[in-house]
Design an enzyme around this catalytic site. Structure first.
Site, mmCIF file in Angstrom:
data_model
loop_
_atom_site.group_PDB
_atom_site.id
_atom_site.type_symbol
_atom_site.label_atom_id
_atom_site.label_comp_id
_atom_site.label_asym_id
_atom_site.label_seq_id
_atom_site.Cartn_x
_atom_site.Cartn_y
_atom_site.Cartn_z
ATOM 1 C CB CYS A 90 -13.894 -3.877 10.968
ATOM 2 S SG CYS A 90 -13.656 -5.490 11.703
ATOM 3 C CB CYS A 93 -11.695 -5.978 9.058
ATOM 4 S SG CYS A 93 -13.368 -6.527 9.413
#
Length: 167
Positions: A90, A93
């Site tokens: 991600c 992230c």
């Protein structure tokens, strides 16, 4: 012909999304490049990382035993906590990872900063209904946890810590 147009549009959409993600990171950090990131694998190896990787069994010991007490939240920790539900693939992230490391260092001894890999800990992510990542769970000592989805700048994280965790 229409099939080919669809493929071109799909590729264009992916390129636009990648550019938007880079611009988002630049806006959050106020510079052209997002900081380099390293997703925490585990801090039990003696490294200087301050975030703590959680498995479901560690979560049940350190945070809350949701299997024994599924209807009532009872935090088990001795100081407030932040839990970052993330995935290694991600982009947002990865942007959040160094920010959370900094927060963990600045609030060392005052706030736990935990990380849960949603791909490795699917059952734990499902218990919290995690549908988008990153999702942060802010856990005060004697109150219900509060949840925020999406990448946040450090200043906003500090503000939430002040308002939710250190009242």
């Amino acid at each position: 012909m229409k099939q080919m147009d669809y493929k071109k549009k799909s590729v264009l959409l992916v390129v636009v999304m990648a550019l938007a993600a880079g611009a988002f990171a630049a806006i959050i950090y106020g510079k052209g490049d997002a900081p380099s990131t390293k997703v925490v694998e585990n801090n039990k190896n003696g490294s200087n990382m301050k975030t703590i990787q959680l498995t479901k069994s560690e979560f049940m010991k350190r945070v809350a035993n949701l299997e024994n007490n599924p209807t009532e939240w009872k935090y088990l920790g001795d100081r407030p906590a932040i839990i970052d539900f993330y995935a290694t693939w991600c982009g947002p992230c990865k942007v959040m990872s160094p920010v959370l490391e900094e927060i963990a260092g600045e609030y060392d001894g005052k706030v736990y900063v935990y990380k849960v890999d949603v791909d490795s800990e699917r059952e734990l992510a499902a218990m919290f209904g995690i549908r988008s990542i990153p999702t942060l769970l802010f856990i005060p000592m004697d109150e219900q946890p509060q949840r925020v989805s999406g990448a946040l700048p450090k200043s906003e994280l500090k503000q939430i810590i002040g308002e939710v965790l250190h009242r």
